[in-house]
Design a protein around this motif. Structure first.
Motif, PDB file in Angstrom:
ATOM      1  N   UNK A   1      30.653  47.910  51.111  1.00 31.22           N
ATOM      2  CA  UNK A   1      31.014  46.598  50.600  1.00 31.22           C
ATOM      3  C   UNK A   1      32.077  46.707  49.502  1.00 31.22           C
ATOM      4  N   UNK A   2      31.915  47.692  48.624  1.00 30.56           N
ATOM      5  CA  UNK A   2      32.902  47.896  47.561  1.00 30.56           C
ATOM      6  C   UNK A   2      34.263  48.257  48.154  1.00 30.56           C
TER       7      UNK A   2
ATOM      8  N   UNK B   1      43.765  45.600  37.539  1.00 32.05           N
ATOM      9  CA  UNK B   1      42.757  46.518  38.097  1.00 32.05           C
ATOM     10  C   UNK B   1      42.790  46.513  39.613  1.00 32.05           C
ATOM     11  N   UNK B   2      42.928  45.327  40.196  1.00 32.50           N
ATOM     12  CA  UNK B   2      42.835  45.208  41.646  1.00 32.50           C
ATOM     13  C   UNK B   2      43.964  45.928  42.353  1.00 32.50           C
ATOM     14  N   UNK B   3      45.055  46.166  41.640  1.00 38.34           N
ATOM     15  CA  UNK B   3      46.171  46.860  42.270  1.00 38.34           C
ATOM     16  C   UNK B   3      45.945  48.363  42.334  1.00 38.34           C
ATOM     17  N   UNK B   4      45.567  48.952  41.193  1.00 35.30           N
ATOM     18  CA  UNK B   4      45.583  50.402  41.164  1.00 35.30           C
ATOM     19  C   UNK B   4      44.377  51.055  40.502  1.00 35.30           C
ATOM     20  N   UNK B   5      43.613  50.303  39.746  1.00 32.91           N
ATOM     21  CA  UNK B   5      42.490  50.918  39.044  1.00 32.91           C
ATOM     22  C   UNK B   5      41.161  50.685  39.747  1.00 32.91           C
ATOM     23  N   UNK B   6      41.108  49.722  40.681  1.00 34.34           N
ATOM     24  CA  UNK B   6      39.834  49.394  41.308  1.00 34.34           C
ATOM     25  C   UNK B   6      39.209  50.585  42.018  1.00 34.34           C
ATOM     26  N   UNK B   7      40.035  51.376  42.692  1.00 34.14           N
ATOM     27  CA  UNK B   7      39.466  52.502  43.429  1.00 34.14           C
ATOM     28  C   UNK B   7      38.742  53.455  42.485  1.00 34.14           C
ATOM     29  N   UNK B   8      39.283  53.645  41.282  1.00 26.33           N
ATOM     30  CA  UNK B   8      38.638  54.533  40.317  1.00 26.33           C
ATOM     31  C   UNK B   8      37.372  53.892  39.745  1.00 26.33           C
ATOM     32  N   UNK B   9      37.458  52.593  39.454  1.00 28.68           N
ATOM     33  CA  UNK B   9      36.292  51.902  38.900  1.00 28.68           C
ATOM     34  C   UNK B   9      35.154  51.881  39.913  1.00 28.68           C
TER      35      UNK B   9
ATOM     36  N   UNK C   1      30.136  42.552  43.139  1.00 28.42           N
ATOM     37  CA  UNK C   1      31.324  42.582  43.999  1.00 28.42           C
ATOM     38  C   UNK C   1      31.977  41.213  44.075  1.00 28.42           C
ATOM     39  N   UNK C   2      31.154  40.172  44.217  1.00 27.37           N
ATOM     40  CA  UNK C   2      31.688  38.812  44.341  1.00 27.37           C
ATOM     41  C   UNK C   2      32.355  38.363  43.044  1.00 27.37           C
ATOM     42  N   UNK C   3      31.739  38.683  41.907  1.00 29.17           N
ATOM     43  CA  UNK C   3      32.347  38.334  40.609  1.00 29.17           C
ATOM     44  C   UNK C   3      33.666  39.079  40.424  1.00 29.17           C
ATOM     45  N   UNK C   4      33.690  40.375  40.746  1.00 33.36           N
ATOM     46  CA  UNK C   4      34.937  41.143  40.671  1.00 33.36           C
ATOM     47  C   UNK C   4      36.013  40.475  41.536  1.00 33.36           C
ATOM     48  N   UNK C   5      35.616  40.107  42.726  1.00 35.09           N
ATOM     49  CA  UNK C   5      36.541  39.520  43.687  1.00 35.09           C
ATOM     50  C   UNK C   5      37.155  38.232  43.140  1.00 35.09           C
ATOM     51  N   UNK C   6      36.305  37.353  42.629  1.00 35.94           N
ATOM     52  CA  UNK C   6      36.790  36.075  42.088  1.00 35.94           C
ATOM     53  C   UNK C   6      37.677  36.305  40.873  1.00 35.94           C
ATOM     54  N   UNK C   7      37.263  37.215  40.005  1.00 39.34           N
ATOM     55  CA  UNK C   7      38.079  37.467  38.811  1.00 39.34           C
ATOM     56  C   UNK C   7      39.436  38.049  39.187  1.00 39.34           C
ATOM     57  N   UNK C   8      39.486  38.859  40.254  1.00 36.24           N
ATOM     58  CA  UNK C   8      40.767  39.414  40.692  1.00 36.24           C
ATOM     59  C   UNK C   8      41.676  38.318  41.233  1.00 36.24           C
ATOM     60  N   UNK C   9      41.103  37.408  42.041  1.00 37.76           N
ATOM     61  CA  UNK C   9      41.892  36.292  42.557  1.00 37.76           C
ATOM     62  C   UNK C   9      42.393  35.409  41.411  1.00 37.76           C
ATOM     63  N   UNK C  10      41.504  35.125  40.481  1.00 36.99           N
ATOM     64  CA  UNK C  10      41.849  34.259  39.350  1.00 36.99           C
ATOM     65  C   UNK C  10      42.962  34.856  38.502  1.00 36.99           C
ATOM     66  N   UNK C  11      42.825  36.126  38.119  1.00 37.54           N
ATOM     67  CA  UNK C  11      43.815  36.744  37.241  1.00 37.54           C
ATOM     68  C   UNK C  11      45.149  36.935  37.950  1.00 37.54           C
ATOM     69  N   UNK C  12      45.115  37.175  39.252  1.00 32.44           N
ATOM     70  CA  UNK C  12      46.375  37.296  40.000  1.00 32.44           C
ATOM     71  C   UNK C  12      47.126  35.977  39.981  1.00 32.44           C
ATOM     72  N   UNK C  13      46.391  34.894  40.205  1.00 35.44           N
ATOM     73  CA  UNK C  13      47.037  33.567  40.190  1.00 35.44           C
ATOM     74  C   UNK C  13      47.566  33.249  38.792  1.00 35.44           C
ATOM     75  N   UNK C  14      46.794  33.564  37.756  1.00 33.51           N
ATOM     76  CA  UNK C  14      47.241  33.298  36.379  1.00 33.51           C
ATOM     77  C   UNK C  14      48.471  34.130  36.025  1.00 33.51           C
ATOM     78  N   UNK C  15      48.516  35.354  36.532  1.00 30.77           N
ATOM     79  CA  UNK C  15      49.585  36.280  36.148  1.00 30.77           C
ATOM     80  C   UNK C  15      50.943  35.806  36.685  1.00 30.77           C
ATOM     81  N   UNK C  16      50.932  35.250  37.891  1.00 31.48           N
ATOM     82  CA  UNK C  16      52.203  34.898  38.516  1.00 31.48           C
ATOM     83  C   UNK C  16      52.392  33.392  38.722  1.00 31.48           C
ATOM     84  N   UNK C  17      51.348  32.601  38.444  1.00 32.96           N
ATOM     85  CA  UNK C  17      51.444  31.150  38.592  1.00 32.96           C
ATOM     86  C   UNK C  17      50.577  30.512  37.518  1.00 32.96           C
ATOM     87  N   UNK C  18      50.965  30.731  36.272  1.00 33.39           N
ATOM     88  CA  UNK C  18      50.114  30.447  35.119  1.00 33.39           C
ATOM     89  C   UNK C  18      49.680  28.987  35.038  1.00 33.39           C
TER      90      UNK C  18
END
Length: 880
Positions: A402-403, A284-292, A182-199
């Protein structure tokens, strides 16, 4: 059409970072072409795409629609992969890439690269971009040779679950492992969000980069907890609430070797099983996380058992102890959209919501996403924020909670650029929670796929708890989900809505009779779908219905409210979309229509197509089968593995104390099997029960055999002295007489005639003439009726659905089955039917089909069915 071209030109022109585009523009454009717009994906800083929208054509069939400002073929291979990566990480197989001149349909799960299935030049009517064109293109897709995103992630998680257990000497718990993921998913989501809009703000792989830096700069102090804390701080999203990330649970991993930590981190950047794509947790964090997470929480579990093998057991199937199964996204999406259609906009955007068995949070997450889409600036943000604060989710599994907290927190972060101060996602058992706290008349919406746990699978404490909670609704052996229905009715506000996934058995079981009556008295059924012909939950053997109801106001009128019915055999996504659009249709794949609420006044509920509903009403005017035949269930020995034996193992001179046994799978249509290999120990002589001494003296080999099985039999026998005697044998005067037999589980009619009364059946039904009917020809008559399409359709449609599509044929259903009365029907037809059945029994196999077809047509006439009825019936029968 001119307006469409104007919009199209804007969507495919060079604009600065998509500034001139709006969600409304793209959504209206997609709607005009027959698509159902779902959600918008902003363009990144890459300048070749103006924006992306996920569109639906039937809730199961989705695609990503991308608008480019250069031609697709001008993109480099890397750019094409970046583009298609959007659909892959959204768990969508199809990507429709639109440029100024061409429409490209791309299937993203085929190697060596994403396959362009169709590329057509834009025409004046946009024919190749309309939703109807998608139906044709989907039929051309190649066989997938790349796993979908959730399979790829689950495969990685499964691999590391086993490795982490091994690296920690199997002392780690499932909850601790899940907390790490969960923690790794969380960090990767924060990281990729920042990269996507503030590269430019961070590096390409911050988690990996910081691992390398820390192992060099602080080699002696390095541990994984410190690394994860450090990266979250560096990402600079503010203080993370402890209920989202609990670092104390991660300390067990602090002794992991650095090299294993390195490989663990790497595997959540690189998709090892589909290396054509990279993981993008911002999407994933926007719309696919619930399915994953639904798969992650509900399907992949390490069994909490003492370690007895090299690897812990990773179960990828229905967990019968908790009753959890993976809920398809399209069902969650349908529930959310249905609620949106029923509620005023202001009400829908400000709901108090309960999910009493939250699992991964797929229902709440999907509802929040749809509210976000519907929000679109219509109301103040604090009103939408209330939806996060006003939700309550409960689950007995802390890992599930937790998920859900993580998934909902990421959605909140995307919406408001900060974490929620509090989420009411509680690790509580729902029945306990509602028995000890008052939440009556509190919630606007309750959505649930409750745990399907049978009464016998509960421990004594939970059996008693269930009995106390159900109170006067307690009957027989209720399933656990009964309690969730009761608490939903109590917890809803008057006028509030509940949406449930329920097992098909709820409609027909005697144990649910009082609960069905309670529902009918207290709610208005708004929607009811029978999906039992569809493997909604894969190969779990669970067959479901969907039920949506509204709690009555004190003085509401039941009679003025119709219920929408869906009977679906296939194309469930399209069928549910038609329900949302109020398209009442009657077709081969599904039927949607409305009926009055009085159908819920019956003891049993049945979902039928519109044609079947009409047919059912007419058939039920006929007399019932039990007016002519005694219908009983075969013996239940209490030890079939002992009492049913291979005939070759029984001495020939002792066969008289056995009877031939015909098993379900051996039953044939009309005739008994030519060879019967199993015999049942039946301790009767000349119709009289014999005692132990008689068996010992006259059947010594059988007695020695029984003695060798005494330990097995004694476990199931209440009376020690009768350990050797089968439990319920049926009296020979009932069992060993001319009769019709049939299977307990069936996919087609297989009733046969035992004219000599020589065989026995176990648990399966058998039929004998009532005393007032002495003409043996009537057995031939009813044998033909039972094997006919109209009769078997009625039995199937009024029975519980079992694994692999089987119908569970029970005595309680058979006794109420309507049949043509042979004493009042046209005597010529009755005699003709009897003769045809006799002919079929004596026929060669090459003649079976024509004779059976003639019997079918004749029985239809006896039921007074028209040609149109028969046309509809044979189509319905094929789909049973």
């Amino acid at each position: 059409m001119e307006a469409l071209f104007d919009t199209y030109n804007i969507l495919t022109s060079k604009v600065q970072n998509g500034i001139s585009l709006s969600i409304d523009q793209i959504g209206k454009f997609a709607s005009e072409l027959g698509w159902n717009p779902s959600y918008f994906e902003k363009p990144t800083l890459e300048d070749f795409a103006n924006g992306h929208i996920i569109v639906e054509h039937g809730l199961e069939n989705t695609a990503v629609l991308s608008f480019l400002n250069i031609e697709f073929e001008e993109l480099s291979t890397i750019q094409q992969r970046l583009l298609i990566n959007i659909s892959y990480n959204n768990l969508v197989d199809w990507h429709i890439v639109v440029d100024r001149n061409y429409i490209n349909y791309i299937y993203n799960r085929s190697l060596p690269g994403a396959s362009v299935i169709s590329r057509n030049k834009l025409d004046s009517k946009f024919n190749d971009l309309r939703s109807e064109a998608f139906d044709k293109v989907r039929g051309k897709k190649p066989s997938p040779n790349l796993p979908p995103l959730d399979d790829a992630l689950i495969d990685t998680i499964s691999y590391w679950k086993r490795n982490l257990a091994s690296l920690t000497n199997y002392s780690v718990t499932n909850g601790e492992i899940s907390s790490l993921f969960n923690t790794i998913f969380f960090i990767r989501a924060l990281e990729d969000t920042k990269k996507r809009y503030d590269k430019d703000s961070i590096g390409d792989k911050i988690l990996m980069d910081e691992f390398n830096l820390l192992t060099l700069s602080q080699p002696d102090n390095f541990n994984i907890t410190y690394l994860l804390k450090h990266v979250i701080k560096k990402l600079d999203y503010g203080e993370v609430p402890e209920d989202i990330v609990n670092f104390d649970t991660l300390k067990v991993f602090n002794e992991l070797p650095k090299r294993d930590v390195q490989f663990l981190i790497r595997d959540f950047y690189i998709n090892k099983v589909a290396d054509l794509y990279t993981y993008d947790f911002s999407i994933m964090s926007k719309h696919a996380f619930s399915r994953i997470y639904e798969r992650y929480v509900s399907i992949l579990k390490i069994e909490e058992t003492p370690q007895t093998s090299l690897w812990p057991v990773v179960a990828e199937e229905l967990n019968k102890a908790t009753g959890t199964v993976y809920t398809p996204q399209y069902i969650a999406r349908f529930f959310a959209k249905y609620l949106q259609s029923q509620l005023p906009v202001s009400k829908f955007l400000n709901l108090k919501t309960l999910e009493p068995a939250i699992g991964s949070g797929i229902f709440i997450r999907t509802l929040l996403e749809l509210q976000w889409e519907a929000f679109d600036g219509q109301l103040e943000e604090n009103i939408y924020r209330n939806n996060f604060e006003n939700l309550l989710g409960l689950d007995i599994d802390e890992n599930a909670c937790q998920a859900t907290r993580l998934s909902i927190s990421l959605l909140h972060l995307l919406a408001f650029n900060k974490f929620p101060s509090k989420l009411n996602i509680l690790n509580k058992e729902s029945v306990d929670y509602f028995m000890t706290s008052n939440h009556n008349n509190e919630f606007d919406v309750i959505i649930s796929n409750p745990p399907f746990v049978q009464f016998n699978s509960l421990d004594e404490e939970n059996k008693n708890k269930l009995k106390n909670y159900l109170g006067p609704l307690y009957r027989g052996k209720p399933d656990l989900y009964f309690a969730f229905l009761k608490l939903a009715i109590e917890a809803l506000k008057p006028g509030g809505y509940a949406a449930f996934v329920l097992p098909h058995s709820f409609l027909v079981t005697d144990g649910a009779k009082l609960l069905r009556k309670y529902l009918a008295e207290n709610v208005i059924i708004k929607f009811w779908a029978d999906l039992s012909s569809i493997g909604v939950f894969g190969n779990t053997g669970v067959y479901v219905t969907l039920l949506i109801f509204q709690k009555k106001h004190p003085h509401s009128s039941r009679e003025t409210n119709n219920v929408t019915i869906l009977k679906c055999n296939r194309n469930v996504g399209k069928a549910l979309e038609d329900v949302l659009n109020c398209n009442f249709v009657e077709q081969k794949n599904y039927s949607i229509y409305q009926v009055e609420q009085d159908i819920f006044q019956r003891d049993q509920w049945f979902v039928l197509s519109k044609f079947e509903y009409s047919l059912n009403k007419r058939l039920e005017t006929f007399r019932k089968l039990d007016e002519f035949l005694d219908i009983k269930q075969g013996f239940n020995s209490g030890g079939d593995e002992v009492f049913i034996r291979d005939v070759v193992d029984i001495p020939a001179n002792e066969l008289s104390i056995y009877i031939p046994h015909v098993r379900d799978r051996e039953m044939e249509t009309y005739t008994l099997p030519e060879v019967i290999t199993k015999y049942f120990f039946y301790p009767f002589v000349n119709g009289q029960k014999v005692d132990q001494e008689y068996i010992m003296k006259n059947f010594p080999a059988t007695w020695d055999y029984l003695l060798s099985k005494r330990a097995i039999l004694s476990k199931t026998k209440k009376e020690e002295k009768n350990w050797w005697f089968p439990s319920r044998t049926r009296d020979p005067k009932d069992l060993l007489q001319p009769k019709v037999i049939g299977p307990h589980l069936a996919v087609m009619p297989r009733y046969s005639l035992d004219i000599n009364g020589a065989v026995g059946v176990s648990r399966s039904p058998y039929f004998t003439l009532k005393k007032q009917y002495t003409d043996i020809n009537l057995l031939y008559y009813f044998l033909g009726v039972l094997n006919s399409s109209p009769c078997f359709w009625y039995i199937s449609s009024h029975s519980h659905k079992y694994g692999s599509g089987y119908t569970m044929v029970e005595v309680k259903t058979l006794v109420k089955t309507p049949v043509p009365d042979p004493t009042t029907s046209d005597s010529n037809l009755v005699i003709k039917l009897i003769n045809l059945v006799r002919k079929r029994i004596n026929a060669k196999s090459s003649d079976y089909y024509e004779i059976e077809r003639s019997i079918d047509m004749l029985v239809c006439k006896l039921y007074n069915l028209s040609d149109e009825d028969m046309k509809g019936l044979f189509g319905a029968t094929l789909n049973v």
